[in-house]
Write a protein that holds these residues in place. Structure first.
Motif, mmCIF file in Angstrom:
data_model
loop_
_atom_site.group_PDB
_atom_site.id
_atom_site.type_symbol
_atom_site.label_atom_id
_atom_site.label_comp_id
_atom_site.label_asym_id
_atom_site.label_seq_id
_atom_site.Cartn_x
_atom_site.Cartn_y
_atom_site.Cartn_z
ATOM 1 N N ARG A 199 0.878 -1.189 0.000
ATOM 2 C CA ARG A 199 0.000 0.000 0.000
ATOM 3 C C ARG A 199 0.904 1.223 0.000
ATOM 4 O O ARG A 199 1.597 1.490 0.979
ATOM 5 C CB ARG A 199 -0.925 -0.018 1.216
ATOM 6 C CG ARG A 199 -1.817 -1.267 1.287
ATOM 7 C CD ARG A 199 -2.531 -1.344 2.627
ATOM 8 N NE ARG A 199 -3.251 -2.616 2.791
ATOM 9 C CZ ARG A 199 -2.680 -3.741 3.211
ATOM 10 N NH1 ARG A 199 -1.381 -3.746 3.505
ATOM 11 N NH2 ARG A 199 -3.378 -4.853 3.334
ATOM 12 N N ILE A 200 0.868 1.975 -1.074
ATOM 13 C CA ILE A 200 1.885 2.998 -1.296
ATOM 14 C C ILE A 200 1.421 4.356 -0.792
ATOM 15 O O ILE A 200 0.262 4.745 -0.948
ATOM 16 C CB ILE A 200 2.265 3.066 -2.803
ATOM 17 C CG1 ILE A 200 3.540 3.857 -3.013
ATOM 18 C CG2 ILE A 200 1.121 3.623 -3.635
ATOM 19 C CD1 ILE A 200 4.109 3.703 -4.427
ATOM 20 N N ASP A 201 2.337 5.054 -0.138
ATOM 21 C CA ASP A 201 2.163 6.452 0.244
ATOM 22 C C ASP A 201 3.450 7.156 -0.164
ATOM 23 O O ASP A 201 4.495 6.956 0.462
ATOM 24 C CB ASP A 201 1.918 6.587 1.746
ATOM 25 C CG ASP A 201 1.660 8.030 2.188
ATOM 26 O OD1 ASP A 201 2.028 8.947 1.429
ATOM 27 O OD2 ASP A 201 1.108 8.238 3.268
ATOM 28 N N HIS A 202 3.391 7.973 -1.204
ATOM 29 C CA HIS A 202 4.632 8.500 -1.770
ATOM 30 C C HIS A 202 5.410 9.367 -0.786
ATOM 31 O O HIS A 202 6.612 9.571 -0.951
ATOM 32 C CB HIS A 202 4.351 9.266 -3.064
ATOM 33 C CG HIS A 202 3.717 10.609 -2.881
ATOM 34 N ND1 HIS A 202 2.355 10.783 -2.830
ATOM 35 C CD2 HIS A 202 4.260 11.831 -2.728
ATOM 36 C CE1 HIS A 202 2.087 12.071 -2.661
ATOM 37 N NE2 HIS A 202 3.219 12.726 -2.594
ATOM 38 N N TYR A 203 4.753 9.877 0.268
ATOM 39 C CA TYR A 203 5.485 10.672 1.255
ATOM 40 C C TYR A 203 6.591 9.867 1.919
ATOM 41 O O TYR A 203 7.634 10.412 2.287
ATOM 42 C CB TYR A 203 4.523 11.204 2.324
ATOM 43 C CG TYR A 203 4.259 12.686 2.175
ATOM 44 C CD1 TYR A 203 3.738 13.193 0.979
ATOM 45 C CD2 TYR A 203 4.529 13.584 3.195
ATOM 46 C CE1 TYR A 203 3.488 14.537 0.828
ATOM 47 C CE2 TYR A 203 4.284 14.938 3.050
ATOM 48 C CZ TYR A 203 3.768 15.408 1.870
ATOM 49 O OH TYR A 203 3.539 16.740 1.715
ATOM 50 N N LEU A 204 6.378 8.561 2.078
ATOM 51 C CA LEU A 204 7.384 7.735 2.719
ATOM 52 C C LEU A 204 8.601 7.513 1.828
ATOM 53 O O LEU A 204 9.628 7.025 2.295
ATOM 54 C CB LEU A 204 6.784 6.386 3.129
ATOM 55 C CG LEU A 204 5.793 6.446 4.298
ATOM 56 C CD1 LEU A 204 5.261 5.059 4.610
ATOM 57 C CD2 LEU A 204 6.440 7.055 5.531
ATOM 58 N N HIS A 264 -0.657 10.794 4.601
ATOM 59 C CA HIS A 264 0.652 11.447 4.666
ATOM 60 C C HIS A 264 1.003 11.919 6.071
ATOM 61 O O HIS A 264 2.078 11.637 6.597
ATOM 62 C CB HIS A 264 0.690 12.659 3.732
ATOM 63 C CG HIS A 264 0.409 12.343 2.306
ATOM 64 N ND1 HIS A 264 0.745 11.142 1.719
ATOM 65 C CD2 HIS A 264 -0.152 13.087 1.317
ATOM 66 C CE1 HIS A 264 0.388 11.163 0.444
ATOM 67 N NE2 HIS A 264 -0.152 12.329 0.191
ATOM 68 N N MET A 265 0.096 12.659 6.698
ATOM 69 C CA MET A 265 0.459 13.311 7.950
ATOM 70 C C MET A 265 0.468 12.344 9.125
ATOM 71 O O MET A 265 1.244 12.516 10.070
ATOM 72 C CB MET A 265 -0.448 14.513 8.190
ATOM 73 C CG MET A 265 -0.297 15.553 7.082
ATOM 74 S SD MET A 265 -1.132 17.106 7.391
ATOM 75 C CE MET A 265 -0.099 17.820 8.663
ATOM 76 N N THR A 456 9.190 -2.004 4.057
ATOM 77 C CA THR A 456 9.390 -1.087 5.178
ATOM 78 C C THR A 456 8.685 0.245 4.965
ATOM 79 O O THR A 456 8.084 0.800 5.890
ATOM 80 C CB THR A 456 10.896 -0.841 5.419
ATOM 81 O OG1 THR A 456 11.561 -2.094 5.583
ATOM 82 C CG2 THR A 456 11.116 0.024 6.648
ATOM 83 N N LEU A 457 8.746 0.789 3.767
ATOM 84 C CA LEU A 457 8.186 2.110 3.491
ATOM 85 C C LEU A 457 6.761 2.035 2.933
ATOM 86 O O LEU A 457 6.260 3.029 2.390
ATOM 87 C CB LEU A 457 9.091 2.873 2.516
ATOM 88 C CG LEU A 457 10.514 3.143 3.027
ATOM 89 C CD1 LEU A 457 11.333 3.852 1.966
ATOM 90 C CD2 LEU A 457 10.501 3.933 4.319
ATOM 91 N N PHE A 458 6.126 0.891 3.091
ATOM 92 C CA PHE A 458 4.744 0.727 2.674
ATOM 93 C C PHE A 458 3.882 0.483 3.916
ATOM 94 O O PHE A 458 4.393 0.174 4.991
ATOM 95 C CB PHE A 458 4.609 -0.417 1.674
ATOM 96 C CG PHE A 458 5.326 -0.170 0.372
ATOM 97 C CD1 PHE A 458 4.660 0.330 -0.725
ATOM 98 C CD2 PHE A 458 6.681 -0.424 0.260
ATOM 99 C CE1 PHE A 458 5.317 0.570 -1.919
ATOM 100 C CE2 PHE A 458 7.357 -0.192 -0.925
ATOM 101 C CZ PHE A 458 6.677 0.309 -2.021
#
Length: 513
Positions: A199-204, A264-265, A456-458
């Motif tokens: 599950r992607i969040d580009h902020y990470l 994001h936040m 890790t970043l997802f």
């Protein structure tokens, strides 16, 4: 076959930047959309340019439009030329990269389209040596997720036919409330194993966000003071100068809370507040992030007026030019109650953070584009300077700047030479000037990590649901409350006046970012 990520210590491995994934095929659903040409293919081209992904890597665009392979390649070439951080493409390199690109025309609910996709992927495995390794990227509207996932499962595309691995990347928004997020998780996990889901969040993927863990846990100077004893409060700001542009239809059903806060936040909050993980691997890091979310004190629907502020921009002025109000945008209800600005006060009720408020704010049509985490420390005792003009000492502030100027600053007090005055000065670190290279785009890092099998970043299932469990009651409280007098701030202002009053009640003020 279910794949399991293989992870390692980032401080020994250079944050995994030296690793190269196995050859694979990435199938992009919704490939004719803006995300593919503006972000995904430029990121993949840059990874190829920097020799981060191997030869044989292939891309299949899957969408409804009647495009040919050549038209798809040409459209993506234009997208890379317009959006790549590396500038115009290198001709021979593009030819090599584009040789692995093809287009597959089908409706998302057409069973025959998935049967022929499976045949095409088998051919790519044989011709380009991709070994049955596949990434499915859902770059589509959220309402298409369930049907695509169901069709992938029905045609056996959730499992590699050749002993390779299969993974799926799902864009936000992941649900629109707690119930819908749980339903979507159930649908995804009926077809894919959790270890396959990204599950992607580009902020990470932003360099400064990744560096936050290194900054906190690789520098012994900060850990002893990173707690309620020394920190007065934390502010997290994500401000945007743009309006909703051509996203009015989506945004009017979403608003700033769903669009920015829930994903994001909340990610920035968890990385700021988390404990050190026992190891730098996907589950250990995400375990600590979930602990933070579970420790956040819920805001009951009856308390939303005390802990939240909403705003919506009206006509105003942006950089000397007139700007229209939110309600005049295409696809937006002229009496919309959708918020374009949100401020929250949250508490993390655990041993480290008890009593320390976290203030979050985000908004559109604000004066400056910026993302920042600001940690304000408690003020020093003034007794020593009480009888001199130096007694107005400002608190120390550590600011982690995420965009547009990535870096870290620390504000400390210093005596002015030759005068009996104390003045704040800034110790400043900027990525661009320190390292002399442009930071990779967020999607470059995240796409590479998925191909490496590093989650890790997802975002993990329980993290998504824990975040929504905090956001949904706030929406319920807003819905049950009185209509808001929107618009309540002009485009070009820093949000409604009530946001400043919100802070003033606590004897604090928003930072100028």
């Amino acid at each position: 076959m279910i794949d399991t990520p293989t992870l390692e210590n980032p401080l020994r491995s250079g944050l995994r930047l030296g690793r190269t994934p196995e050859p694979c095929t990435m199938v992009i659903f919704g490939a004719t959309g803006d995300l593919t040409s503006r972000k995904l293919v430029p990121a993949l081209y840059n990874l190829t340019r920097e020799r981060r992904i191997p030869g044989g890597f292939s891309v299949v665009g899957f969408a409804r439009r009647d495009w040919s392979d050549d038209f798809f390649r040409q459209t993506m070439l234009e997208g890379v030329n317009d959006n790549s951080r590396s500038g115009k493409v290198d001709g021979p390199l593009w030819e090599s990269f584009a040789a692995g690109m093809s287009y597959h025309q089908s409706n998302f609910d057409d069973s025959d389209g998935y049967a022929s996709l499976r045949e095409r992927l088998d051919v790519i495995d044989q011709e380009r040596g991709t070994g049955g390794n596949r990434v499915f990227y859902l770059a589509t509207p959220p309402e298409s997720y369930p049907v695509i996932i169901r069709q992938l499962g029905a045609h056996g595309l959730n499992v590699s036919p050749n002993g390779g691995w299969t993974r799926i990347i799902i864009e936000k928004p992941f649900g629109h409330d707690l119930d819908s997020a749980r339903d979507l998780n159930a649908q995804v996990l009926s077809v894919f194993h959790e270890d396959q889901v990204y599950r992607i969040d580009h902020y990470l993927g932003k360099e400064t966000v990744q560096n936050l863990m290194v900054f906190r846990f690789a520098n012994g100077i900060f850990e002893p003071i990173w707690n309620r004893s020394q920190i007065d409060h934390v502010q997290i700001t994500v401000s945007e100068t743009v309006g909703v542009e051509d996203r009015g239809g989506y945004y009017d059903q979403s608003g700033a809370m769903r669009d920015m806060i829930q994903n994001h936040m909340m990610q920035l909050l968890t990385l700021t507040a988390m404990e050190a993980p026992v190891a730098y691997d996907a589950n250990s890091v995400r375990d600590e992030k979930v602990k933070v979310l579970r420790a956040v004190r819920p805001i009951a629907p009856a308390d939303v007026a005390r802990y939240t502020v909403r705003g919506q921009y009206g006509p105003g002025n942006m950089g000397g030019s007139p700007a229209v109000g939110y309600r005049t945008g295409r696809g937006i209800n002229p009496e919309s109650q959708t918020e374009t600005f949100v401020a929250l006060k949250l508490f993390v009720d655990n041993w480290r953070w008890a009593g320390v408020p976290f203030y979050l704010r985000t908004g559109k049509r604000l004066p400056r584009r910026a993302s920042e985490i600001s940690v304000q420390f408690k003020t020093a005792p003034h007794l020593l300077f009480a009888d001199s003009p130096t007694n107005d000492i400002e608190p120390n502030v550590l600011s982690i700047k995420i965009q547009p100027d990535e870096g870290i600053t620390l504000k400390v007090s210093s005596k002015v030479p030759g005068q009996g005055q104390i003045r704040p000065v800034t110790m400043d670190f900027r990525y661009g000037t320190t390292f002399g290279v442009a930071s990779p785009e967020a999607y470059e890092r995240l796409l590479l990590d998925c191909m490496l099998g590093d989650g890790t970043l997802f975002t993990r299932r329980d993290e998504v649901e824990a975040s929504w469990s905090l956001i949904t009651p706030i929406h319920q409280g807003w819905a049950a409350g009185p209509r808001q007098e929107f618009p309540n701030y002009e485009a070009g202002d820093w949000g409604p006046a009530s946001a400043d009053e919100f802070m003033a009640r606590d004897g604090r003020a928003w930072r100028r970012v």
